[in-house]
Motif scaffolding. Structure first.
Motif, PDB file in Angstrom:
ATOM      1  N   ASN A 234      38.992  31.172  31.388  1.00  0.00           N
ATOM      2  CA  ASN A 234      38.622  32.385  30.442  1.00  0.00           C
ATOM      3  C   ASN A 234      37.021  32.529  30.822  1.00  0.00           C
ATOM      4  OD1 ASN A 234      41.033  32.104  29.267  1.00  0.00           O
ATOM      5  ND2 ASN A 234      39.939  31.141  27.421  1.00  0.00           N
ATOM      6  N   GLN A 235      36.296  31.994  31.623  1.00  0.00           N
ATOM      7  CA  GLN A 235      34.854  32.207  32.198  1.00  0.00           C
ATOM      8  C   GLN A 235      34.873  33.682  32.694  1.00  0.00           C
ATOM      9  OE1 GLN A 235      32.380  30.162  31.174  1.00  0.00           O
ATOM     10  NE2 GLN A 235      33.900  28.672  30.170  1.00  0.00           N
ATOM     11  N   THR A 236      35.564  33.883  33.649  1.00  0.00           N
ATOM     12  CA  THR A 236      35.331  35.363  34.341  1.00  0.00           C
ATOM     13  C   THR A 236      35.740  36.428  33.621  1.00  0.00           C
ATOM     14  OG1 THR A 236      35.700  34.082  36.423  1.00  0.00           O
ATOM     15  CG2 THR A 236      35.526  36.612  36.343  1.00  0.00           C
ATOM     16  N   PRO A 237      36.864  36.231  32.749  1.00  0.00           N
ATOM     17  CA  PRO A 237      37.042  37.497  31.820  1.00  0.00           C
ATOM     18  C   PRO A 237      35.971  37.609  30.643  1.00  0.00           C
ATOM     19  CG  PRO A 237      38.874  36.412  32.128  1.00  0.00           C
ATOM     20  CD  PRO A 237      37.893  35.509  32.877  1.00  0.00           C
ATOM     21  N   ALA A 238      35.622  36.420  30.070  1.00  0.00           N
ATOM     22  CA  ALA A 238      34.276  36.332  29.344  1.00  0.00           C
ATOM     23  C   ALA A 238      33.007  37.263  29.950  1.00  0.00           C
ATOM     24  CB  ALA A 238      34.023  35.101  28.747  1.00  0.00           C
ATOM     25  N   LEU A 239      32.799  36.666  30.865  1.00  0.00           N
ATOM     26  CA  LEU A 239      31.529  37.333  31.796  1.00  0.00           C
ATOM     27  C   LEU A 239      31.862  38.911  31.890  1.00  0.00           C
ATOM     28  CD1 LEU A 239      30.902  34.770  34.222  1.00  0.00           C
ATOM     29  CD2 LEU A 239      29.436  35.068  32.701  1.00  0.00           C
ATOM     30  N   VAL A 240      33.089  39.195  32.248  1.00  0.00           N
ATOM     31  CA  VAL A 240      33.261  40.758  32.448  1.00  0.00           C
ATOM     32  C   VAL A 240      32.823  41.631  30.982  1.00  0.00           C
ATOM     33  CG1 VAL A 240      35.090  42.316  32.675  1.00  0.00           C
ATOM     34  CG2 VAL A 240      34.789  40.671  34.135  1.00  0.00           C
ATOM     35  N   ALA A 241      33.512  40.829  29.850  1.00  0.00           N
ATOM     36  CA  ALA A 241      33.259  41.349  28.687  1.00  0.00           C
ATOM     37  C   ALA A 241      31.923  41.524  28.565  1.00  0.00           C
ATOM     38  CB  ALA A 241      34.111  40.618  27.615  1.00  0.00           C
ATOM     39  N   ALA A 242      31.334  40.398  28.441  1.00  0.00           N
ATOM     40  CA  ALA A 242      29.689  40.270  28.140  1.00  0.00           C
ATOM     41  C   ALA A 242      28.940  41.518  28.771  1.00  0.00           C
ATOM     42  CB  ALA A 242      29.197  38.883  28.238  1.00  0.00           C
ATOM     43  N   SER A 257      40.769  50.500  23.523  1.00  0.00           N
ATOM     44  CA  SER A 257      41.620  49.236  24.036  1.00  0.00           C
ATOM     45  C   SER A 257      40.909  48.841  25.046  1.00  0.00           C
ATOM     46  CB  SER A 257      42.970  49.996  24.433  1.00  0.00           C
ATOM     47  OG  SER A 257      42.671  50.660  25.518  1.00  0.00           O
ATOM     48  N   LEU A 258      41.129  47.485  25.496  1.00  0.00           N
ATOM     49  CA  LEU A 258      40.453  46.795  26.659  1.00  0.00           C
ATOM     50  C   LEU A 258      41.506  46.143  27.607  1.00  0.00           C
ATOM     51  CD1 LEU A 258      37.930  45.904  28.451  1.00  0.00           C
ATOM     52  CD2 LEU A 258      37.951  44.053  26.988  1.00  0.00           C
ATOM     53  N   VAL A 259      41.902  46.454  28.651  1.00  0.00           N
ATOM     54  CA  VAL A 259      43.028  45.890  29.524  1.00  0.00           C
ATOM     55  C   VAL A 259      42.194  45.072  30.616  1.00  0.00           C
ATOM     56  CG1 VAL A 259      44.869  46.561  31.192  1.00  0.00           C
ATOM     57  CG2 VAL A 259      44.576  47.997  29.174  1.00  0.00           C
ATOM     58  N   VAL A 260      42.568  43.822  30.580  1.00  0.00           N
ATOM     59  CA  VAL A 260      41.866  42.769  31.476  1.00  0.00           C
ATOM     60  C   VAL A 260      43.071  42.072  32.411  1.00  0.00           C
ATOM     61  CG1 VAL A 260      40.289  40.868  31.628  1.00  0.00           C
ATOM     62  CG2 VAL A 260      40.256  42.059  29.684  1.00  0.00           C
ATOM     63  N   ARG A 261      42.702  42.316  33.612  1.00  0.00           N
ATOM     64  CA  ARG A 261      43.633  41.767  34.731  1.00  0.00           C
ATOM     65  C   ARG A 261      43.185  40.309  35.342  1.00  0.00           C
ATOM     66  NH1 ARG A 261      47.252  45.735  36.120  1.00  0.00           N
ATOM     67  NH2 ARG A 261      46.556  47.850  35.237  1.00  0.00           N
ATOM     68  N   MET A 262      43.954  39.463  35.273  1.00  0.00           N
ATOM     69  CA  MET A 262      43.783  38.156  35.588  1.00  0.00           C
ATOM     70  C   MET A 262      44.744  37.398  36.396  1.00  0.00           C
ATOM     71  SD  MET A 262      42.997  36.099  31.813  1.00  0.00           S
ATOM     72  CE  MET A 262      42.766  34.540  32.626  1.00  0.00           C
ATOM     73  N   ASN A 263      44.133  36.276  37.255  1.00  0.00           N
ATOM     74  CA  ASN A 263      45.281  35.593  37.938  1.00  0.00           C
ATOM     75  C   ASN A 263      46.397  35.172  37.033  1.00  0.00           C
ATOM     76  OD1 ASN A 263      46.001  32.557  38.511  1.00  0.00           O
ATOM     77  ND2 ASN A 263      45.499  33.463  40.551  1.00  0.00           N
ATOM     78  N   GLU A 264      47.651  35.084  37.608  1.00  0.00           N
ATOM     79  CA  GLU A 264      48.594  35.066  36.864  1.00  0.00           C
ATOM     80  C   GLU A 264      48.804  33.425  36.207  1.00  0.00           C
ATOM     81  OE1 GLU A 264      53.451  36.153  37.084  1.00  0.00           O
ATOM     82  OE2 GLU A 264      52.663  35.009  38.664  1.00  0.00           O
ATOM     83  N   ALA A 334      38.558  38.812  37.581  1.00  0.00           N
ATOM     84  CA  ALA A 334      39.019  39.532  36.508  1.00  0.00           C
ATOM     85  C   ALA A 334      38.359  40.908  36.657  1.00  0.00           C
ATOM     86  CB  ALA A 334      38.536  39.024  35.145  1.00  0.00           C
ATOM     87  N   ALA A 335      39.350  41.825  36.086  1.00  0.00           N
ATOM     88  CA  ALA A 335      38.948  43.343  36.192  1.00  0.00           C
ATOM     89  C   ALA A 335      39.295  43.963  34.820  1.00  0.00           C
ATOM     90  CB  ALA A 335      39.728  44.145  37.536  1.00  0.00           C
ATOM     91  N   ALA A 336      38.418  44.837  34.499  1.00  0.00           N
ATOM     92  CA  ALA A 336      38.719  45.353  33.103  1.00  0.00           C
ATOM     93  C   ALA A 336      38.629  46.715  32.873  1.00  0.00           C
ATOM     94  CB  ALA A 336      37.642  44.804  32.012  1.00  0.00           C
ATOM     95  N   THR A 337      39.582  47.357  32.323  1.00  0.00           N
ATOM     96  CA  THR A 337      39.479  48.928  32.145  1.00  0.00           C
ATOM     97  C   THR A 337      39.137  49.124  30.509  1.00  0.00           C
ATOM     98  OG1 THR A 337      40.865  49.304  33.889  1.00  0.00           O
ATOM     99  CG2 THR A 337      40.406  51.126  32.271  1.00  0.00           C
ATOM    100  N   LEU A 338      38.207  49.379  29.959  1.00  0.00           N
ATOM    101  CA  LEU A 338      37.937  49.648  28.778  1.00  0.00           C
ATOM    102  C   LEU A 338      37.865  51.189  28.377  1.00  0.00           C
ATOM    103  CD1 LEU A 338      36.469  48.883  25.732  1.00  0.00           C
ATOM    104  CD2 LEU A 338      34.377  49.340  26.894  1.00  0.00           C
ATOM    105  N   THR A 339      38.675  51.322  27.268  1.00  0.00           N
ATOM    106  CA  THR A 339      38.954  52.703  26.669  1.00  0.00           C
ATOM    107  C   THR A 339      38.229  53.014  25.444  1.00  0.00           C
ATOM    108  OG1 THR A 339      41.146  53.152  27.740  1.00  0.00           O
ATOM    109  CG2 THR A 339      40.564  54.605  26.100  1.00  0.00           C
ATOM    110  N   LEU A 340      37.314  53.856  25.428  1.00  0.00           N
ATOM    111  CA  LEU A 340      36.448  54.036  24.271  1.00  0.00           C
ATOM    112  C   LEU A 340      37.104  55.046  23.334  1.00  0.00           C
ATOM    113  CD1 LEU A 340      33.050  54.583  26.082  1.00  0.00           C
ATOM    114  CD2 LEU A 340      33.869  52.436  25.060  1.00  0.00           C
ATOM    115  N   VAL A 341      36.744  54.871  22.016  1.00  0.00           N
ATOM    116  CA  VAL A 341      37.398  55.748  20.953  1.00  0.00           C
ATOM    117  C   VAL A 341      37.360  57.468  21.332  1.00  0.00           C
ATOM    118  CG1 VAL A 341      37.283  54.061  19.261  1.00  0.00           C
ATOM    119  CG2 VAL A 341      35.509  55.673  19.559  1.00  0.00           C
ATOM    120  N   ASP A 342      36.172  57.738  21.980  1.00  0.00           N
ATOM    121  CA  ASP A 342      36.117  59.321  22.398  1.00  0.00           C
ATOM    122  C   ASP A 342      36.977  59.398  23.581  1.00  0.00           C
ATOM    123  OD1 ASP A 342      34.682  57.947  24.487  1.00  0.00           O
ATOM    124  OD2 ASP A 342      32.714  58.871  24.138  1.00  0.00           O
TER     125      ASP A 342
END
Length: 409
Positions: A234-242, A257-264, A334-342
């Motif tokens: 969970n370290q890398t996903p958390a670093l991406v979120a931080a 919404s926040l979509v996070v892609r991780m190693n399976e 990890a790769a993240a796609t964040l969709t904002l409310v706007d």
């Protein structure tokens, strides 16, 4: 009767457990003393308490190796160089076996329960000065003491806290049993019903290759570290979120919404995919969604934040986080796609975590300084610990190191 034969088994076991003539070691939490195997058990559980230790693959070598080496070294009253050599031996033996096997065994087994006894036995064996034959016996005995599953992470129960302690204790016991005359199998790893057959079955590599690079490739340099008190996966996903919180200024209320892609393999590890309900830190430190939620809300993760089981802001964020396992994605990325409310989107990723998770000694000290408010150390006490560690190559005893550790109480 010769130890290890007939009724001598009892005497051999007593000799391994230790007594007045075998020395004791300090329990780092209380400052009291106990026999070396029990000290290794308790100190390993202490070092593993917040799940913020070093990692090699899925194996945590430090929490098995260091407590075993420290307890054996204190009991035997050896010097700093011997202790350091023992730590190195434990890391190298443990990681030589875990390196090709960790992805083949974990899950369902827990890597530290499998490889930790081997690492601890090598470390303790170095302290005890075992020759080639008794050290081989120690490793054979340790391999027979290995085990432990990863179901506690899914259940949110406490076994995982103590698995590393059992590994450290069992490895030290194996070394002391070998010194007392107990014999371990010389085919313990590659035998028909040996370590590889038990834990890897048909997916085992050639056993001759396990030790091929010992003394030439130093795997201790390959360990990674944890900036946060959560699962290594969970370290890398958390670093991406931080990064979204600190660099992009994202607030919880901004998130649609926040979509996070991780190693399976990491994403489906027991407990990692949990979205609650949460009742224990054992659950929140394993849940990648909870860790991401804390990092997004706070910009970092403290242990105290992992106890906020009913925090509506965090639980609302957990519901808006989607984890996508990807078989082709490299571990610890990890790769993240964040969709904002706007409706706007922000994309960010860490495709190579080496810069964030592979630290030199200065970076390890910097992380310890950052975490100091969550420990019992004063600023002066922590610097004294750094100085004691730096002095070990020339130290005639471990008194300075133990004094620096115990002074925090």
């Amino acid at each position: 009767m010769r130890p290890g034969r007939g009724s001598g088994f009892g005497e051999t076991a007593e000799a391994a457990l230790g007594g007045a003539d075998c020395g004791e070691a300090h329990l780092l939490a209380s400052g009291r003393t106990a026999t070396a195997p029990l000290a290794a058990f308790a100190n390993s559980a202490l070092l593993h308490a917040r799940a913020q230790e070093d990692t090699h693959g899925t194996f945590h070598p430090g929490v098995a190796t260091i407590p075993a080496a420290l307890a054996a070294a204190e009991a035997e009253r050896v010097d700093g160089p011997t202790f350091l050599a023992a730590v190195l031996a434990g890391y190298e033996v443990g990681t030589a076996v875990s390196d090709p096997l960790t992805e083949r065994t974990t899950p369902p087994f827990r890597a530290t329960g499998l490889f930790g006894p081997l690492a601890a036995a090598a470390a303790a064996g170095r302290v005890l000065g075992l020759g080639a034959s008794p050290l081989a016996s120690a490793l054979g005995l340790a391999s027979a003491f290995a085990g432990g599953g990863s179901e506690p992470f899914a259940a949110g129960t406490d076994e995982w806290h103590y698995q590393t302690g059992v590994a450290a204790m069992n490895g030290l016991l194996a070394a002391r049993l070998a010194k007392a005359g107990a014999r371990g199998s010389t085919s313990a790893i590659e035998g028909q019903a040996g370590f590889l057959d038990c834990f890897v079955r048909g997916r085992a590599p050639q056993p001759d290759g396990l030790a091929a690079e010992l003394g030439r490739r130093w795997r201790i340099l390959d360990v990674t570290f944890k900036p946060y008190p959560v699962c290594a996966f969970n370290q890398t996903p958390a670093l991406v979120a931080a990064r979204l919180a600190t660099t992009h200024g994202v607030k919880p209320a901004d998130v649609a919404s926040l979509v996070v892609r991780m190693n399976e393999r990491e994403a489906v590890y027991p407990g990692v995919g949990s979205s609650g309900p949460f009742r224990e830190v054992a659950q929140t430190l394993m849940s990648v969604r909870f860790g991401i939620a804390v990092a997004l809300a706070e910009g970092h993760i403290t242990y105290a934040a992992l106890t906020r089981f009913d925090d509506p802001t965090l639980l609302d964020l957990v519901e808006r986080i989607v984890i996508v396992p990807e078989a082709s994605r490299p571990p610890k990325t990890a790769a993240a796609t964040l969709t904002l409310v706007d409706g706007r989107q922000i994309r960010t990723a860490i495709e190579d975590s080496s810069q964030e998770l592979s630290w030199d000694s200065a970076e390890v000290r910097d992380n310890a300084r950052r975490l100091r408010p969550e420990t019992g150390f004063t600023e002066e006490g922590l610097e004294a610990l750094f100085a004691a560690v730096a002095a070990l190559p020339e130290a005639n005893s471990l008194d300075g190191l133990l004094g620096a550790v115990l002074s925090r109480r």
